[in-house]
Design a protein around this motif. Structure first.
Motif, PDB file in Angstrom:
ATOM      1  N   UNK A  32       0.844  -1.325  -0.092  1.00 30.88           N
ATOM      2  CA  UNK A  32       0.078   0.002   0.119  1.00 30.88           C
ATOM      3  C   UNK A  32       0.916   1.391   0.041  1.00 30.88           C
ATOM      4  N   UNK A  33       0.396   2.166  -0.785  1.00 29.84           N
ATOM      5  CA  UNK A  33       1.111   3.529  -0.943  1.00 29.84           C
ATOM      6  C   UNK A  33       0.061   4.812  -0.787  1.00 29.84           C
ATOM      7  N   UNK A  34       0.441   5.486  -0.057  1.00 26.13           N
ATOM      8  CA  UNK A  34      -0.528   6.742   0.080  1.00 26.13           C
ATOM      9  C   UNK A  34       0.423   8.028  -0.025  1.00 26.13           C
ATOM     10  N   UNK A  35       0.153   8.939  -0.804  1.00 29.77           N
ATOM     11  CA  UNK A  35       0.656   9.892  -1.410  1.00 29.77           C
ATOM     12  C   UNK A  35      -0.140  11.250  -1.288  1.00 29.77           C
ATOM     13  N   UNK A  36       0.147  12.083  -0.201  1.00 29.39           N
ATOM     14  CA  UNK A  36      -0.624  13.346  -0.093  1.00 29.39           C
ATOM     15  C   UNK A  36       0.043  14.470  -0.739  1.00 29.39           C
ATOM     16  N   UNK A  37      -0.672  15.385  -1.045  1.00 31.26           N
ATOM     17  CA  UNK A  37      -0.156  16.562  -1.688  1.00 31.26           C
ATOM     18  C   UNK A  37      -1.256  17.789  -1.547  1.00 31.26           C
ATOM     19  N   UNK A  38      -0.823  18.931  -1.814  1.00 32.99           N
ATOM     20  CA  UNK A  38      -1.690  20.029  -1.720  1.00 32.99           C
ATOM     21  C   UNK A  38      -1.569  21.036  -0.530  1.00 32.99           C
ATOM     22  N   UNK A  39      -0.498  20.499   0.235  1.00 38.21           N
ATOM     23  CA  UNK A  39       0.141  21.473   1.328  1.00 38.21           C
ATOM     24  C   UNK A  39       0.658  22.627   0.997  1.00 38.21           C
ATOM     25  N   UNK A  40       0.744  23.719   1.894  1.00 38.37           N
ATOM     26  CA  UNK A  40       1.344  24.861   1.507  1.00 38.37           C
ATOM     27  C   UNK A  40       1.226  25.803   2.638  1.00 38.37           C
ATOM     28  N   UNK A  41       1.477  27.346   2.360  1.00 40.32           N
ATOM     29  CA  UNK A  41       1.200  28.429   3.216  1.00 40.32           C
ATOM     30  C   UNK A  41       0.063  29.203   2.858  1.00 40.32           C
ATOM     31  N   UNK A  42      -1.015  29.546   3.742  1.00 43.79           N
ATOM     32  CA  UNK A  42      -2.060  30.355   3.344  1.00 43.79           C
ATOM     33  C   UNK A  42      -2.275  31.220   4.599  1.00 43.79           C
ATOM     34  N   UNK A  43      -2.928  32.238   4.295  1.00 43.54           N
ATOM     35  CA  UNK A  43      -3.368  33.120   5.516  1.00 43.54           C
ATOM     36  C   UNK A  43      -4.496  32.730   6.443  1.00 43.54           C
ATOM     37  N   UNK A  44      -4.494  33.231   7.338  1.00 43.21           N
ATOM     38  CA  UNK A  44      -5.848  32.903   8.279  1.00 43.21           C
ATOM     39  C   UNK A  44      -7.038  33.392   7.525  1.00 43.21           C
ATOM     40  N   UNK A  45      -7.987  32.224   7.642  1.00 42.56           N
ATOM     41  CA  UNK A  45      -9.147  32.759   6.840  1.00 42.56           C
ATOM     42  C   UNK A  45      -9.224  32.070   5.520  1.00 42.56           C
ATOM     43  N   UNK A  46      -8.161  31.592   4.972  1.00 45.78           N
ATOM     44  CA  UNK A  46      -7.988  30.965   3.675  1.00 45.78           C
ATOM     45  C   UNK A  46      -8.544  29.468   3.753  1.00 45.78           C
ATOM     46  N   UNK A  47      -8.180  28.858   2.482  1.00 40.54           N
ATOM     47  CA  UNK A  47      -8.759  27.584   2.154  1.00 40.54           C
ATOM     48  C   UNK A  47      -7.406  26.854   1.689  1.00 40.54           C
ATOM     49  N   UNK A  48      -7.175  25.462   1.648  1.00 42.00           N
ATOM     50  CA  UNK A  48      -6.580  24.708   1.173  1.00 42.00           C
ATOM     51  C   UNK A  48      -7.464  23.416   0.697  1.00 42.00           C
ATOM     52  N   UNK A  49      -7.135  22.590  -0.263  1.00 44.24           N
ATOM     53  CA  UNK A  49      -7.536  21.440  -0.399  1.00 44.24           C
ATOM     54  C   UNK A  49      -6.327  20.384  -0.390  1.00 44.24           C
ATOM     55  N   UNK A  50      -6.172  19.331   0.379  1.00 48.24           N
ATOM     56  CA  UNK A  50      -5.209  18.210   0.298  1.00 48.24           C
ATOM     57  C   UNK A  50      -5.932  17.045  -0.492  1.00 48.24           C
TER      58      UNK A  50
END
Length: 124
Positions: A2-20
């Motif tokens: 089994x392999x799991x690979x995450x992506x989508x992280x980063x730097x964001x300002x408070x109140x912002x959004x990200x999708x992993x």
């Protein structure tokens, strides 16, 4: 294997959004519950949210209810974590994990496979 690979992280300002995203290989994805955990510097790893493979339920940690949403695409073998209204205290390395179980999904020992993690940093 089994392999799991995450992506989508980063730097964001408070109140912002990200999708992993977490792409899975080597398992029958539709029969696995998937979870997201996080670990901040100097703190223990903690449960964030999971999606139950049997009934689609999505237990959440209280700290992220109403802000984070988990979803899955079984055709793409991928689980997503939509994070809205981010706060500085959400800063952590986020890990996805896979479990054949459908109960106690907030317990990290229920998961047999883990990704390498992706860093999320929320600035104030």
């Amino acid at each position: 294997q089994v392999q799991l690979v995450e992506s989508g992280g980063g730097l964001v300002q408070a109140g912002g959004s990200l999708r992993l995203s977490c792409a899975a290989e080597g398992l029958t994805f539709s029969t696995y519950s998937m979870g997201w955990f996080r670990q901040a510097p100097g703190k223990e790893r903690e449960f964030v949210v999971a999606i139950n493979w049997k009934d689609g339920s999505t237990p959440h940690a209280d700290s992220v209810k109403g802000r984070f949403t988990i979803s899955r695409d079984n055709g793409r073998n991928t689980v997503y974590l939509q994070m809205d209204a981010l706060r500085p205290e959400d800063t952590a390395v986020y890990y996805c994990a896979a479990s054949i179980q459908s109960t106690q999904l907030h317990r990290d020992w229920m998961y047999s496979s883990w990704g390498q993690g992706t860093q999320v940093t929320v600035s104030s």
